[in-house]
Write a protein that holds these residues in place. Structure first.
Motif, PDB file in Angstrom:
ATOM      1  N   MET A   1       4.592  -0.712   2.322  1.00 46.93           N
ATOM      2  CA  MET A   1       4.315  -0.226   1.759  1.00 46.93           C
ATOM      3  C   MET A   1       4.888  -0.253   0.247  1.00 46.93           C
ATOM      4  O   MET A   1       6.130  -1.163   0.658  1.00 46.93           O
ATOM      5  CB  MET A   1       4.906   1.249   2.815  1.00 46.93           C
ATOM      6  CG  MET A   1       4.319   1.899   3.303  1.00 46.93           C
ATOM      7  SD  MET A   1       4.428   3.450   4.378  1.00 46.93           S
ATOM      8  CE  MET A   1       3.520   4.761   3.007  1.00 46.93           C
TER       9      MET A   1
ATOM     10  N   LYS B   1       0.309   5.648   0.485  1.00 46.60           N
ATOM     11  CA  LYS B   1      -0.344   7.108   0.962  1.00 46.60           C
ATOM     12  C   LYS B   1       0.231   8.268   0.983  1.00 46.60           C
ATOM     13  O   LYS B   1       0.937   8.279   0.686  1.00 46.60           O
ATOM     14  CB  LYS B   1      -0.951   6.627   2.353  1.00 46.60           C
ATOM     15  CG  LYS B   1       0.678   7.212   3.762  1.00 46.60           C
ATOM     16  CD  LYS B   1      -0.507   6.577   4.915  1.00 46.60           C
ATOM     17  CE  LYS B   1       0.503   7.014   5.714  1.00 46.60           C
ATOM     18  NZ  LYS B   1       1.092   7.144   7.411  1.00 46.60           N
ATOM     19  N   THR B   2      -0.963   9.172   0.502  1.00 48.67           N
ATOM     20  CA  THR B   2      -0.351  10.402   0.303  1.00 48.67           C
ATOM     21  C   THR B   2       0.208  11.238   1.223  1.00 48.67           C
ATOM     22  O   THR B   2      -0.454  10.630   3.387  1.00 48.67           O
ATOM     23  CB  THR B   2      -1.902  11.510  -0.318  1.00 48.67           C
ATOM     24  OG1 THR B   2      -3.043  11.505   0.999  1.00 48.67           O
ATOM     25  CG2 THR B   2      -2.311  11.218  -1.039  1.00 48.67           C
TER      26      THR B   2
ATOM     27  N   PRO C   1      -6.685  13.663   1.891  1.00 54.55           N
ATOM     28  CA  PRO C   1      -5.633  12.078   2.100  1.00 54.55           C
ATOM     29  C   PRO C   1      -6.075  11.302   1.148  1.00 54.55           C
ATOM     30  O   PRO C   1      -7.708  10.713   1.495  1.00 54.55           O
ATOM     31  CB  PRO C   1      -6.421  12.126   3.853  1.00 54.55           C
ATOM     32  CG  PRO C   1      -8.045  12.793   4.013  1.00 54.55           C
ATOM     33  CD  PRO C   1      -7.360  13.797   3.058  1.00 54.55           C
TER      34      PRO C   1
ATOM     35  N   THR D   1      -5.552   7.126   0.426  1.00 55.49           N
ATOM     36  CA  THR D   1      -4.878   5.633   1.239  1.00 55.49           C
ATOM     37  C   THR D   1      -4.817   4.517  -0.463  1.00 55.49           C
ATOM     38  O   THR D   1      -6.225   4.593  -0.482  1.00 55.49           O
ATOM     39  CB  THR D   1      -5.741   4.659   1.806  1.00 55.49           C
ATOM     40  OG1 THR D   1      -4.141   5.833   3.122  1.00 55.49           O
ATOM     41  CG2 THR D   1      -4.157   3.366   2.782  1.00 55.49           C
TER      42      THR D   1
ATOM     43  N   THR E   1      -4.187   9.498  -7.217  1.00 52.44           N
ATOM     44  CA  THR E   1      -2.669   9.854  -6.318  1.00 52.44           C
ATOM     45  C   THR E   1      -2.253  10.772  -5.990  1.00 52.44           C
ATOM     46  O   THR E   1      -2.258  11.557  -5.165  1.00 52.44           O
ATOM     47  CB  THR E   1      -1.676   8.338  -6.429  1.00 52.44           C
ATOM     48  OG1 THR E   1      -2.797   7.038  -6.189  1.00 52.44           O
ATOM     49  CG2 THR E   1      -0.860   9.080  -5.046  1.00 52.44           C
TER      50      THR E   1
ATOM     51  N   SER F   1      -2.742  11.839   4.599  1.00 53.49           N
ATOM     52  CA  SER F   1      -3.590  10.495   5.708  1.00 53.49           C
ATOM     53  C   SER F   1      -3.288   9.786   6.676  1.00 53.49           C
ATOM     54  O   SER F   1      -1.586  10.081   6.362  1.00 53.49           O
ATOM     55  CB  SER F   1      -3.459   9.471   4.501  1.00 53.49           C
ATOM     56  OG  SER F   1      -3.686   7.726   4.244  1.00 53.49           O
TER      57      SER F   1
ATOM     58  N   ILE G   1      -3.780   7.163   8.180  1.00 50.31           N
ATOM     59  CA  ILE G   1      -3.763   5.687   8.505  1.00 50.31           C
ATOM     60  C   ILE G   1      -2.590   4.740   8.015  1.00 50.31           C
ATOM     61  O   ILE G   1      -2.054   5.439   7.120  1.00 50.31           O
ATOM     62  CB  ILE G   1      -4.914   4.905   7.209  1.00 50.31           C
ATOM     63  CG1 ILE G   1      -5.968   6.336   7.630  1.00 50.31           C
ATOM     64  CG2 ILE G   1      -4.966   3.797   6.994  1.00 50.31           C
ATOM     65  CD1 ILE G   1      -7.297   5.893   6.004  1.00 50.31           C
ATOM     66  N   ASP G   2      -2.458   4.269   9.395  1.00 48.50           N
ATOM     67  CA  ASP G   2      -1.151   2.954   8.699  1.00 48.50           C
ATOM     68  C   ASP G   2      -1.956   2.205   8.472  1.00 48.50           C
ATOM     69  O   ASP G   2      -2.892   1.273   9.805  1.00 48.50           O
ATOM     70  CB  ASP G   2      -0.001   3.140  10.306  1.00 48.50           C
ATOM     71  CG  ASP G   2       0.518   4.647  10.399  1.00 48.50           C
ATOM     72  OD1 ASP G   2       0.894   4.111   8.934  1.00 48.50           O
ATOM     73  OD2 ASP G   2       0.601   5.292  10.765  1.00 48.50           O
ATOM     74  N   LEU G   3      -1.572   0.902   8.165  1.00 50.14           N
ATOM     75  CA  LEU G   3      -1.986  -0.631   8.041  1.00 50.14           C
ATOM     76  C   LEU G   3      -0.535  -1.301   8.072  1.00 50.14           C
ATOM     77  O   LEU G   3       0.360  -1.080   8.561  1.00 50.14           O
ATOM     78  CB  LEU G   3      -1.694  -0.556   6.108  1.00 50.14           C
ATOM     79  CG  LEU G   3      -3.051   0.250   6.286  1.00 50.14           C
ATOM     80  CD1 LEU G   3      -4.191   0.066   4.284  1.00 50.14           C
ATOM     81  CD2 LEU G   3      -4.813  -0.044   6.855  1.00 50.14           C
TER      82      LEU G   3
ATOM     83  N   TRP H   1       1.129  -1.246   0.100  1.00 54.09           N
ATOM     84  CA  TRP H   1       0.088  -0.649   0.061  1.00 54.09           C
ATOM     85  C   TRP H   1       0.678   1.307   0.080  1.00 54.09           C
ATOM     86  O   TRP H   1       2.249   0.586   0.212  1.00 54.09           O
ATOM     87  CB  TRP H   1      -1.087  -0.275   0.641  1.00 54.09           C
ATOM     88  CG  TRP H   1      -0.379   0.068   2.518  1.00 54.09           C
ATOM     89  CD1 TRP H   1       0.573  -1.219   3.090  1.00 54.09           C
ATOM     90  CD2 TRP H   1      -0.269   1.357   3.298  1.00 54.09           C
ATOM     91  NE1 TRP H   1       0.668  -0.202   3.996  1.00 54.09           N
ATOM     92  CE2 TRP H   1       0.983   1.125   4.547  1.00 54.09           C
ATOM     93  CE3 TRP H   1      -0.820   2.547   3.476  1.00 54.09           C
ATOM     94  CZ2 TRP H   1       1.013   1.479   5.374  1.00 54.09           C
ATOM     95  CZ3 TRP H   1      -0.418   3.235   4.325  1.00 54.09           C
ATOM     96  CH2 TRP H   1       0.455   3.081   5.482  1.00 54.09           C
TER      97      TRP H   1
END
Length: 107
Positions: A31, A19-20, A55, A57, A46, A23, A25-27, A17
């Motif tokens: 990455m 993210k911008t 934001p 993801t 994106t 964002s 969010i942490d998954l 994944w």
């Protein structure tokens, strides 16, 4: 959501994944590697999200680039259900790749 060519799989995870910068969010997945390039509509989305300070993801399950990959779609749906916290049945989607693979090999 997009797809990441299976040939680039370098970890034992079904998805990567990115993210911008806005964002939060942490998954719990790796990455996207910086050396890989994203192209097409998802790349444009994106870039515009980054320019507009939105934001975003992006989920990138490993997928077969030669044909539709319902298994990759199931991974993406399962990842989203884990993030959002509701359940979506993906049994049919995970069964389809096995049947498609047998059919593909027989042709």
């Amino acid at each position: 959501m997009g797809g990441l060519d299976k040939r680039y799989k370098d970890v034992n995870e079904p998805i990567k994944w990115m993210k911008t910068s806005k964002s939060e969010i942490d998954l719990p997945y790796p990455m996207l590697n910086k050396q890989l390039i994203m192209v097409g509509p998802l790349a444009l989305f994106t870039v515009y999200a980054e320019i507009e300070d939105l934001p975003a993801t992006i989920l990138l399950p490993y997928a077969d680039r030669e044909r539709l990959d319902p298994g990759a779609a199931a991974v993406a749906v399962e990842t989203i259900t884990n993030i959002i916290g509701f359940n979506v049945d993906t049994k049919e989607s995970t069964r389809m790749p096995k049947e498609s693979s047998r059919s593909y090999k027989n042709n």
